[in-house]
Write an enzyme that holds these catalytic residues in place. Structure first.
Site, PDB file in Angstrom:
ATOM      1  N   LYS A 184      -2.322  70.390  35.673  1.00 16.64           N
ATOM      2  CA  LYS A 184      -3.175  71.040  36.539  1.00 16.64           C
ATOM      3  C   LYS A 184      -4.279  71.522  35.949  1.00 16.64           C
ATOM      4  O   LYS A 184      -5.561  71.592  35.620  1.00 16.64           O
ATOM      5  CB  LYS A 184      -2.757  71.580  37.922  1.00 16.64           C
ATOM      6  CG  LYS A 184      -2.191  71.232  39.160  1.00 16.64           C
ATOM      7  CD  LYS A 184      -1.528  72.080  39.937  1.00 16.64           C
ATOM      8  CE  LYS A 184      -0.892  73.463  38.879  1.00 16.64           C
ATOM      9  NZ  LYS A 184       0.547  72.889  39.188  1.00 16.64           N
ATOM     10  N   ARG A 244       0.726  79.315  46.566  1.00 16.05           N
ATOM     11  CA  ARG A 244       1.740  78.401  46.363  1.00 16.05           C
ATOM     12  C   ARG A 244       3.073  78.215  47.601  1.00 16.05           C
ATOM     13  O   ARG A 244       3.620  77.301  47.163  1.00 16.05           O
ATOM     14  CB  ARG A 244       2.634  78.959  45.528  1.00 16.05           C
ATOM     15  CG  ARG A 244       2.957  77.670  43.529  1.00 16.05           C
ATOM     16  CD  ARG A 244       2.820  78.037  42.591  1.00 16.05           C
ATOM     17  NE  ARG A 244       3.979  77.662  41.717  1.00 16.05           N
ATOM     18  CZ  ARG A 244       2.697  78.163  40.238  1.00 16.05           C
ATOM     19  NH1 ARG A 244       1.744  77.899  40.772  1.00 16.05           N
ATOM     20  NH2 ARG A 244       3.393  77.360  39.583  1.00 16.05           N
ATOM     21  N   ARG A 249       6.552  70.504  26.733  1.00 19.07           N
ATOM     22  CA  ARG A 249       4.927  71.041  26.858  1.00 19.07           C
ATOM     23  C   ARG A 249       4.627  72.377  25.398  1.00 19.07           C
ATOM     24  O   ARG A 249       5.913  73.251  25.310  1.00 19.07           O
ATOM     25  CB  ARG A 249       4.694  71.502  27.777  1.00 19.07           C
ATOM     26  CG  ARG A 249       3.320  71.940  27.437  1.00 19.07           C
ATOM     27  CD  ARG A 249       2.810  71.904  29.749  1.00 19.07           C
ATOM     28  NE  ARG A 249       3.938  73.174  30.330  1.00 19.07           N
ATOM     29  CZ  ARG A 249       3.241  72.873  32.197  1.00 19.07           C
ATOM     30  NH1 ARG A 249       2.639  72.405  32.518  1.00 19.07           N
ATOM     31  NH2 ARG A 249       3.847  74.176  32.274  1.00 19.07           N
ATOM     32  N   ARG A 299       6.867  77.697  26.095  1.00 14.89           N
ATOM     33  CA  ARG A 299       7.337  79.079  27.280  1.00 14.89           C
ATOM     34  C   ARG A 299       8.821  78.733  27.743  1.00 14.89           C
ATOM     35  O   ARG A 299       9.036  77.465  27.906  1.00 14.89           O
ATOM     36  CB  ARG A 299       6.391  78.860  28.396  1.00 14.89           C
ATOM     37  CG  ARG A 299       4.939  79.099  28.766  1.00 14.89           C
ATOM     38  CD  ARG A 299       3.991  78.437  29.784  1.00 14.89           C
ATOM     39  NE  ARG A 299       4.588  78.295  31.047  1.00 14.89           N
ATOM     40  CZ  ARG A 299       3.884  77.827  32.061  1.00 14.89           C
ATOM     41  NH1 ARG A 299       2.930  77.305  31.897  1.00 14.89           N
ATOM     42  NH2 ARG A 299       4.510  77.711  33.207  1.00 14.89           N
ATOM     43  N   ARG A 355      12.817  75.008  38.638  1.00 22.47           N
ATOM     44  CA  ARG A 355      10.547  75.011  39.210  1.00 22.47           C
ATOM     45  C   ARG A 355      10.099  73.757  39.807  1.00 22.47           C
ATOM     46  O   ARG A 355       9.645  73.870  41.022  1.00 22.47           O
ATOM     47  CB  ARG A 355       9.860  75.379  38.375  1.00 22.47           C
ATOM     48  CG  ARG A 355       9.725  76.617  37.726  1.00 22.47           C
ATOM     49  CD  ARG A 355       9.210  76.340  36.262  1.00 22.47           C
ATOM     50  NE  ARG A 355       7.428  76.359  36.188  1.00 22.47           N
ATOM     51  CZ  ARG A 355       7.351  76.036  34.981  1.00 22.47           C
ATOM     52  NH1 ARG A 355       7.628  75.337  34.082  1.00 22.47           N
ATOM     53  NH2 ARG A 355       5.399  75.785  34.968  1.00 22.47           N
TER      54      ARG A 355
END
Ligand code: AMP
Length: 220
Positions: free
Chosen positions: A13, A88, A127, A162, A173
């Site tokens: 996204k 969300r 990531r 992160r 998540r």
């Protein structure tokens, strides 16, 4: 254009929103980036949010709703925006609906970036993100490494992994996404706003097919 993005963590996204914001000259509002900035600044919202984010849980609805109410009321948003990461869950989606009605704005389309579960975990754990809020570029140690290891190609800031991109939090998540966010796909399908895009190809290919769909006269 007033767009909203749906997709699991790792679906791409952030990357697609940045490309689209540039292409169409839209303001990109990422709930995750706004929350991380609030945490960094130590604002009240940030203090409230941190514990939830570190564990991979959703931050309470009222924090997000207040944050987006303030952002969406700004006059510069009238020309178009991309919402990324908000709403969300159904509660947030309904609040967004009433807020947009009140502001006399309607969504043009809701883009759902589809990806299979198997590839999401590898995408997220590898990531690395640029923490500079003016940049926020996203890299991947395997699929999209920066030219110089650990350094942002765009602004030369040191990249970070992160806390919530680490393996144990990622599992949480993904399950939160399945339980709370996935029902929004039907919510927006029923409103006739859903545009589904295959998110598994190379980011450039995903972007191309998304643009084709958005530019098609059949898409609202
Ligand atoms: P993201 O960068 O979009 O994956 O968001 C990172 C984290 O911020 C999420 O795991 C949640 O803890 C929190 N967050 C982001 N957007 C929302 C939202 N709309 N509602 C609740 N929590 C959110």
């Amino acid at each position: 254009m007033k767009l909203l993005f749906l997709g699991a963590p790792g679906a791409g996204k952030g990357t697609q929103c940045k490309l689209l914001a540039k292409e169409k000259n839209l303001l990109h509002l990422s709930s995750g980036d706004l929350l991380r900035e609030a945490v960094k600044q130590g604002t009240e919202a940030g203090i409230q949010a941190k514990g939830f984010m570190d564990k991979g849980n959703l931050v309470p609805d009222e924090v997000l709703i207040a944050m987006f109410e303030e952002k969406l009321s700004r006059p510069e948003l009238k020309n178009g925006f991309i919402l990324d990461g908000f709403p969300r869950n159904l509660e947030q989606a309904k609040s967004l609906d009433s807020l947009l009605t009140r502001l006399d704005m309607g969504l043009t389309s809701v883009i759902n970036l589809e990806t299979s579960d198997e590839i999401l975990e590898e995408r997220i754990t590898g990531r690395r993100v640029c923490p500079n809020k003016e940049c926020n570029f996203v890299f991947h140690v395997k699929f999209a490494p920066p030219q110089k290891e650990g350094i942002c190609d765009n602004c030369q800031t040191e990249l970070v992994h992160r806390t919530d991109d680490k393996a144990d939090v990622v599992k949480k998540r993904l399950s939160v996404y399945t339980e709370q966010t996935q029902p929004l796909i039907d919510f927006y399908r029923q409103k006739g706003l859903l545009v589904t895009v295959d998110g598994e190809a190379h980011p450039k290919e995903v972007f191309k097919s998304m643009l084709e769909k958005l530019n098609s006269p059949c898409v609202k």
